[in-house]
Scaffold this motif. Structure first.
Motif, PDB file in Angstrom:
ATOM      1  N   CYS A  68       0.842  -1.198   0.000  1.00  0.00           N
ATOM      2  CA  CYS A  68       0.000   0.000   0.000  1.00  0.00           C
ATOM      3  C   CYS A  68       0.873   1.243   0.000  1.00  0.00           C
ATOM      4  O   CYS A  68       2.000   1.224   0.501  1.00  0.00           O
ATOM      5  N   LYS A  69       0.334   2.337  -0.508  1.00  0.00           N
ATOM      6  CA  LYS A  69       1.124   3.562  -0.564  1.00  0.00           C
ATOM      7  C   LYS A  69       1.512   4.023   0.840  1.00  0.00           C
ATOM      8  O   LYS A  69       0.735   3.892   1.792  1.00  0.00           O
ATOM      9  N   GLU A  70       2.683   4.573   0.920  1.00  0.00           N
ATOM     10  CA  GLU A  70       3.299   4.894   2.207  1.00  0.00           C
ATOM     11  C   GLU A  70       2.499   5.898   3.025  1.00  0.00           C
ATOM     12  O   GLU A  70       2.510   5.863   4.261  1.00  0.00           O
ATOM     13  N   SER A  71       1.749   6.774   2.348  1.00  0.00           N
ATOM     14  CA  SER A  71       0.992   7.800   3.063  1.00  0.00           C
ATOM     15  C   SER A  71      -0.057   7.197   4.002  1.00  0.00           C
ATOM     16  O   SER A  71      -0.393   7.790   5.027  1.00  0.00           O
ATOM     17  N   VAL A  72      -0.579   6.013   3.654  1.00  0.00           N
ATOM     18  CA  VAL A  72      -1.568   5.357   4.513  1.00  0.00           C
ATOM     19  C   VAL A  72      -0.948   5.024   5.867  1.00  0.00           C
ATOM     20  O   VAL A  72      -1.601   5.105   6.906  1.00  0.00           O
ATOM     21  N   PHE A  73       0.325   4.679   5.860  1.00  0.00           N
ATOM     22  CA  PHE A  73       1.014   4.291   7.088  1.00  0.00           C
ATOM     23  C   PHE A  73       1.304   5.495   7.980  1.00  0.00           C
ATOM     24  O   PHE A  73       1.641   5.327   9.149  1.00  0.00           O
ATOM     25  N   ARG A  74       1.183   6.705   7.410  1.00  0.00           N
ATOM     26  CA  ARG A  74       1.395   7.913   8.214  1.00  0.00           C
ATOM     27  C   ARG A  74       0.112   8.375   8.897  1.00  0.00           C
ATOM     28  O   ARG A  74       0.145   9.249   9.753  1.00  0.00           O
ATOM     29  N   PRO A  76      -2.687   8.576  11.508  1.00  0.00           N
ATOM     30  CA  PRO A  76      -2.614   8.229  12.938  1.00  0.00           C
ATOM     31  C   PRO A  76      -3.511   7.057  13.339  1.00  0.00           C
ATOM     32  O   PRO A  76      -3.238   6.395  14.343  1.00  0.00           O
ATOM     33  N   VAL A  77      -4.566   6.795  12.574  1.00  0.00           N
ATOM     34  CA  VAL A  77      -5.447   5.672  12.886  1.00  0.00           C
ATOM     35  C   VAL A  77      -5.077   4.443  12.060  1.00  0.00           C
ATOM     36  O   VAL A  77      -4.843   3.359  12.592  1.00  0.00           O
ATOM     37  N   ALA A  78      -5.013   4.617  10.738  1.00  0.00           N
ATOM     38  CA  ALA A  78      -4.744   3.484   9.853  1.00  0.00           C
ATOM     39  C   ALA A  78      -3.309   2.986   9.966  1.00  0.00           C
ATOM     40  O   ALA A  78      -3.045   1.778   9.856  1.00  0.00           O
ATOM     41  N   GLY A  79      -2.379   3.907  10.202  1.00  0.00           N
ATOM     42  CA  GLY A  79      -0.962   3.539  10.229  1.00  0.00           C
ATOM     43  C   GLY A  79      -0.623   2.416  11.195  1.00  0.00           C
ATOM     44  O   GLY A  79      -0.034   1.402  10.796  1.00  0.00           O
ATOM     45  N   PRO A  80      -0.966   2.543  12.480  1.00  0.00           N
ATOM     46  CA  PRO A  80      -0.650   1.464  13.432  1.00  0.00           C
ATOM     47  C   PRO A  80      -1.306   0.136  13.049  1.00  0.00           C
ATOM     48  O   PRO A  80      -0.717  -0.937  13.248  1.00  0.00           O
ATOM     49  N   LEU A  81      -2.529   0.205  12.501  1.00  0.00           N
ATOM     50  CA  LEU A  81      -3.197  -1.031  12.082  1.00  0.00           C
ATOM     51  C   LEU A  81      -2.468  -1.675  10.909  1.00  0.00           C
ATOM     52  O   LEU A  81      -2.277  -2.897  10.880  1.00  0.00           O
ATOM     53  N   MET A  82      -2.072  -0.852   9.938  1.00  0.00           N
ATOM     54  CA  MET A  82      -1.371  -1.391   8.765  1.00  0.00           C
ATOM     55  C   MET A  82      -0.053  -2.034   9.176  1.00  0.00           C
ATOM     56  O   MET A  82       0.295  -3.125   8.691  1.00  0.00           O
ATOM     57  N   ARG A  83       0.667  -1.380  10.071  1.00  0.00           N
ATOM     58  CA  ARG A  83       1.931  -1.961  10.528  1.00  0.00           C
ATOM     59  C   ARG A  83       1.683  -3.225  11.348  1.00  0.00           C
ATOM     60  O   ARG A  83       2.430  -4.202  11.241  1.00  0.00           O
ATOM     61  N   GLY A  84       0.636  -3.204  12.164  1.00  0.00           N
ATOM     62  CA  GLY A  84       0.319  -4.372  12.974  1.00  0.00           C
ATOM     63  C   GLY A  84      -0.079  -5.574  12.148  1.00  0.00           C
ATOM     64  O   GLY A  84       0.119  -6.723  12.561  1.00  0.00           O
ATOM     65  N   MET A  85      -0.649  -5.328  10.958  1.00  0.00           N
ATOM     66  CA  MET A  85      -1.026  -6.420  10.061  1.00  0.00           C
ATOM     67  C   MET A  85       0.111  -6.801   9.117  1.00  0.00           C
ATOM     68  O   MET A  85      -0.053  -7.659   8.260  1.00  0.00           O
TER      69      MET A  85
END
Length: 258
Positions: A68-74, A76-85
């Motif tokens: 996924c594009k890097e901006s999603v990981f920045r 504050p809500v989606a970022g931790p979830l994306m990294r956690g998955m």
């Protein structure tokens, strides 16, 4: 790896799907390998595609690591979830790191989800595919599972407000996995992926169980199928205009910081 985030996110997503009354049809799940690495290559028509596409792998009890594009990981809500998955961030200005991370995950036996068009198709037909999908499959020596999704654009897509009305149909279909033949160039493998995904997409569009409610609701159908979506040529012009606008805004922002 420990899966502390992905399972509860799936449960939450399923609850949302039920609340929206989404009518899912999932076909070809048997083509997803029960073990070992594989690239899952899908068309891209909505912002929700990655939440839907993973359903194809669930019957095999597999989790998909999406690029996924890097901006999603920045966010504050989606970022931790994306990294956690354990999804994989892609910086389009420097994609080597994401490519290497995807190859590593594939070699470790993960399924990596890729949208070879890179961005959502405004025309709801297939755009040109990037060669990265083919190159990572070759580098990791894993099969490619082509798949298609249809219907998700009716819920939330580019340049449209979300439509949370109940009862929309979403169809997903995975095709037979294949491995690039020895000696095939990346562009040849990419053309094969494109052909297979397009055949799956055309089949889903042919069999989609719902029709537009009226002429104003024909926006989600491709122009070639009697819809009012942009033609591929019109969509390319809009994408180019968006890219130019984004670049100009970025330049202006940098100038203000100086």
């Amino acid at each position: 790896m420990a899966e502390l985030v992905y399972p509860p996110v799936i449960l939450a997503a399923r609850s949302v799907f039920r609340a929206l009354g989404i009518r899912f049809t999932v076909e070809g799940a048997e083509h997803v390998p029960a073990q070992g690495g594989a690239v899952l290559a899908s068309n891209h028509i909505s912002y929700l595609d990655f939440t839907f596409c993973g359903l194809v792998a669930r019957p095999q009890k597999r989790l998909v690591r999406f690029m996924c594009k890097e901006s999603v990981f920045r966010n504050p809500v989606a970022g931790p979830l994306m990294r956690g998955m354990h999804h994989i961030p892609v910086d389009r200005a420097a994609g080597t790191g994401a490519f290497d991370e995807a190859v590593r995950a594939l070699k470790e036996g993960e399924i990596v989800g890729v949208f070879p068009e890179a961005t959502i198709s405004r025309s709801f037909t297939l755009k040109d595919f990037k060669t990265g999908t083919a190159r990572m499959a070759v580098a990791a020596d894993v099969p490619i599972v082509p798949m298609a999704i249809w219907g998700g654009q009716r819920i939330y897509t580019k340049a449209r407000k979300p439509d949370l009305g109940r009862g929309k149909a979403v169809m997903l279909k995975a095709g037979e996995p294949f491995r690039p033949e020895p000696g095939m160039e990346a562009f040849q493998v990419t053309a094969e992926i494109h052909s297979r995904v397009d055949a799956l997409l055309q089949d889903l569009q042919d069999r989609y169980p719902q029709q537009p409610a009226d002429d104003a609701d024909r926006w989600w159908l491709p122009a070639a199928r009697g819809g009012s979506a942009p033609t591929p040529e019109e969509a390319r012009k809009q994408d180019t205009a968006d890219a130019v606008g984004k670049r100009l805004r970025a330049q202006a922002k940098r100038a203000r910081k100086k």
